[in-house]
Enzyme design. Structure first.
Site, PDB file in Angstrom:
ATOM      1  N   TYR A  63       7.150   2.253  50.154  1.00 12.04           N
ATOM      2  CA  TYR A  63       7.165   3.704  49.926  1.00 12.04           C
ATOM      3  C   TYR A  63       6.259   4.071  48.751  1.00 12.04           C
ATOM      4  O   TYR A  63       6.226   3.381  47.727  1.00 12.04           O
ATOM      5  CB  TYR A  63       8.591   4.207  49.652  1.00 12.04           C
ATOM      6  CG  TYR A  63       9.475   4.260  50.892  1.00 12.04           C
ATOM      7  CD1 TYR A  63       8.995   3.955  52.164  1.00 12.04           C
ATOM      8  CD2 TYR A  63      10.809   4.636  50.794  1.00 12.04           C
ATOM      9  CE1 TYR A  63       9.811   4.003  53.288  1.00 12.04           C
ATOM     10  CE2 TYR A  63      11.637   4.697  51.912  1.00 12.04           C
ATOM     11  CZ  TYR A  63      11.126   4.373  53.149  1.00 12.04           C
ATOM     12  OH  TYR A  63      11.941   4.434  54.257  1.00 12.04           O
TER      13      TYR A  63
HETATM   14  N1  LIG Z   1      13.888   2.272  58.157  1.00 14.49           N
HETATM   15  C1  LIG Z   1      12.899   3.076  58.433  1.00 14.49           C
HETATM   16  O1  LIG Z   1      11.923   2.694  59.105  1.00 14.49           O
HETATM   17  C2  LIG Z   1      12.955   4.496  57.935  1.00 14.49           C
HETATM   18  C3  LIG Z   1      12.108   5.465  58.484  1.00 14.49           C
HETATM   19  C4  LIG Z   1      12.192   6.782  58.015  1.00 14.49           C
HETATM   20  C5  LIG Z   1      13.121   7.100  57.030  1.00 14.49           C
HETATM   21  N2  LIG Z   1      13.919   6.135  56.497  1.00 14.49           N
HETATM   22  C6  LIG Z   1      14.913   6.458  55.422  1.00 14.49           C
HETATM   23  O2  LIG Z   1      15.708   7.556  55.818  1.00 14.49           O
HETATM   24  C7  LIG Z   1      15.608   8.602  54.844  1.00 14.49           C
HETATM   25  C8  LIG Z   1      15.777   9.975  55.471  1.00 14.49           C
HETATM   26  O3  LIG Z   1      14.854  10.225  56.477  1.00 14.49           O
HETATM   27  P1  LIG Z   1      13.630  11.232  56.295  1.00 14.49           P
HETATM   28  O4  LIG Z   1      13.328  11.382  54.868  1.00 14.49           O
HETATM   29  O5  LIG Z   1      12.608  10.736  57.230  1.00 14.49           O
HETATM   30  O6  LIG Z   1      14.064  12.591  56.908  1.00 14.49           O
HETATM   31  P2  LIG Z   1      15.331  13.548  57.063  1.00 14.49           P
HETATM   32  O7  LIG Z   1      16.445  13.104  56.221  1.00 14.49           O
HETATM   33  O8  LIG Z   1      15.543  13.712  58.507  1.00 14.49           O
HETATM   34  O9  LIG Z   1      14.693  14.913  56.500  1.00 14.49           O
HETATM   35  C9  LIG Z   1      14.417  15.045  55.145  1.00 14.49           C
HETATM   36  C10 LIG Z   1      13.871  16.430  54.843  1.00 14.49           C
HETATM   37  O10 LIG Z   1      14.717  17.429  55.330  1.00 14.49           O
HETATM   38  C11 LIG Z   1      14.732  18.513  54.419  1.00 14.49           C
HETATM   39  N3  LIG Z   1      16.104  18.714  53.907  1.00 14.49           N
HETATM   40  C12 LIG Z   1      16.897  17.828  53.303  1.00 14.49           C
HETATM   41  N4  LIG Z   1      18.070  18.395  52.979  1.00 14.49           N
HETATM   42  C13 LIG Z   1      17.988  19.644  53.378  1.00 14.49           C
HETATM   43  C14 LIG Z   1      18.886  20.733  53.314  1.00 14.49           C
HETATM   44  N5  LIG Z   1      20.084  20.602  52.789  1.00 14.49           N
HETATM   45  N6  LIG Z   1      18.494  21.903  53.823  1.00 14.49           N
HETATM   46  C15 LIG Z   1      17.268  22.032  54.364  1.00 14.49           C
HETATM   47  N7  LIG Z   1      16.369  21.042  54.451  1.00 14.49           N
HETATM   48  C16 LIG Z   1      16.741  19.864  53.968  1.00 14.49           C
HETATM   49  C17 LIG Z   1      13.840  18.152  53.262  1.00 14.49           C
HETATM   50  O11 LIG Z   1      12.553  18.682  53.461  1.00 14.49           O
HETATM   51  P3  LIG Z   1      11.852  19.548  52.291  1.00 14.49           P
HETATM   52  O12 LIG Z   1      11.996  18.705  51.067  1.00 14.49           O
HETATM   53  O13 LIG Z   1      10.466  19.707  52.762  1.00 14.49           O
HETATM   54  O14 LIG Z   1      12.631  20.828  52.226  1.00 14.49           O
HETATM   55  C18 LIG Z   1      13.818  16.652  53.348  1.00 14.49           C
HETATM   56  O15 LIG Z   1      12.714  16.096  52.736  1.00 14.49           O
HETATM   57  C19 LIG Z   1      14.222   8.358  54.211  1.00 14.49           C
HETATM   58  O16 LIG Z   1      14.073   9.045  52.986  1.00 14.49           O
HETATM   59  C20 LIG Z   1      14.230   6.858  54.114  1.00 14.49           C
HETATM   60  O17 LIG Z   1      14.995   6.441  52.997  1.00 14.49           O
HETATM   61  C21 LIG Z   1      13.857   4.843  56.944  1.00 14.49           C
END
Ligand SMILES: NC(=O)c1ccc[n+]([C@@H]2O[C@H](COP(=O)([O-])OP(=O)(O)OC[C@H]3O[C@@H](n4cnc5c(N)ncnc54)[C@H](OP(=O)(O)O)[C@@H]3O)[C@@H](O)[C@H]2O)c1
Length: 333
Positions: A63
């Site tokens: 990351y």
């Molecule tokens: N193992 C893997 O291959 C893999 C792949 C992807 C992710 N991950 C892990 O999973 C975690 C989460 O997934 P993700 O970051 O892809 O996406 P997610 O959790 O589906 O979406 C995150 C985004 O949603 C918005 N958000 C968050 N809380 C909110 C709220 N209360 N109200 C409105 N919007 C909100 C924010 O965007 P804004 O900040 O733009 O508002 C935030 O950056 C990652 O950070 C990572 O640690 C792992």
């Protein structure tokens, strides 16, 4: 086509936080527009999350993009260091090590592990294999897993997890580790209303339950798409995320309308409904967050549950929805 049977949920074990914190965006300029000027806000978000009982943090050694490579772990290490020791002890950090092609053999993760440990200033409780190499270099994965098991057996890290594995590979890996007497603690896969396969009738959730492996749901908000009210004309996010929003937004309106009704009934924001759908299937959602309010919404979501009828209705809509999040190309069968 027959509707898949989506199994019933298990309640979260007592004492476990109902939501985990994802830190992919911390240091990622390419997809998430990271700027070091955001670090103060990230620190405040971290602190608020811990104060509200969100104590499971997911990160990865890959990351951070470009000159910010490793920044997610570095920030997490710095923020943890600023916590009083008694609060710090209650936090679990799980990092993911990437099986890059040059990381080979049983000691292939040795330097990567040490690098992560240093960036995290020693606060590292779980190592996870970031993705499976089964599709393109099946011979690479076994020795790397042996190396991760060595770290646990030597007491250098507390527990071991994997990510982006399907049901077949998960069983194989579980068997391999069981032969060593090392427990497989968690599996992390993409899981959301726009990526529901893991909880379908042929999904990994059944294997996780059978083998006692915790299921961690990544991208539970579909990168934020599932937090928008229906009919939103909010400006598209910059970069590749904007492309995804433009393509999927028009196709998910019926789902968002149903979610909005449920959100209103519970007096909660849309994001809480998306988070609680994952929890209703027994998964720990890893919510990506970078602002204090987002930590507050996630923590508040962990205090209530969807009704069974609501979960079933969302299952039905997820199945009927014409939009799907792109799958991880390294996800194994
Ligand atoms: N193992 C893997 O291959 C893999 C792949 C992807 C992710 N991950 C892990 O999973 C975690 C989460 O997934 P993700 O970051 O892809 O996406 P997610 O959790 O589906 O979406 C995150 C985004 O949603 C918005 N958000 C968050 N809380 C909110 C709220 N209360 N109200 C409105 N919007 C909100 C924010 O965007 P804004 O900040 O733009 O508002 C935030 O950056 C990652 O950070 C990572 O640690 C792992």
């Amino acid at each position: 086509m027959a509707e898949p049977v989506i199994p019933l949920s298990d309640p979260a074990p007592a004492g476990r936080p109902g939501v985990g914190v994802g830190t992919w965006a911390w240091g990622n300029q390419f997809l998430w527009g990271y700027d070091p000027a955001q670090d103060g806000e990230l620190a405040a978000c971290f602190r608020r999350a811990v104060d509200l009982g969100l104590t499971f943090f997911d990160t990865a050694d890959s990351y951070g993009t470009g000159r910010f490579s490793g920044r997610s772990e570095e920030l997490l290490g710095r923020f943890l260091q600023n916590l009083p020791p008694d609060r710090r002890r209650g936090v679990t950090v799980a990092t993911k090590l990437a099986p890059f092609p040059w990381r080979l053999g049983r000691r292939g993760f040795e330097r990567a592990f040490e690098g992560s440990r240093q960036r995290l200033q020693g606060h590292l409780q779980r190592v996870q294999l970031h993705w499976s190499t089964a599709r393109y270099a099946p011979w690479q994965e076994g020795p790397l897993l042996e190396g991760l098991a060595d770290l646990v057996a030597q007491g250098r890290v507390g527990s071991l997890g994997v990510s982006n594995l399907g049901p077949c590979r998960l069983r194989q890996v579980h068997r391999q580790l069981a032969r060593r007497g090392v427990r497989l603690s968690s599996l992390q896969v993409q899981l959301s209303l726009l990526a529901p396969d893991a909880v379908g009738d042929a999904g990994v959730v059944t294997v996780c339950r059978e083998l006692g492996i915790e299921l961690l749901a990544y991208s539970p908000l579909a990168l934020g798409l599932l937090s928008e009210p229906p009919g939103s004309d909010r400006p598209l996010p910059a970069g590749p995320r904007g492309w995804l929003f433009r393509r999927l937004r028009p196709r998910i309106q019926p789902l968002l309308q149903a979610m909005e009704g449920m959100a209103r009934a519970h007096g909660a924001p849309m994001a809480a409904v998306a988070i609680n759908w994952c929890r209703a299937h027994g998964a720990l959602p890893l919510v990506g967050m970078r602002r204090v309010e987002q930590a507050e919404v996630a923590a508040a979501a962990a205090l209530w549950h969807l009704a069974e009828a609501e979960r079933r209705e969302l299952d039905r809509l997820a199945h009927a929805c014409r939009a799907r999040m792109p799958a991880n190309p390294f996800q194994s069968d």
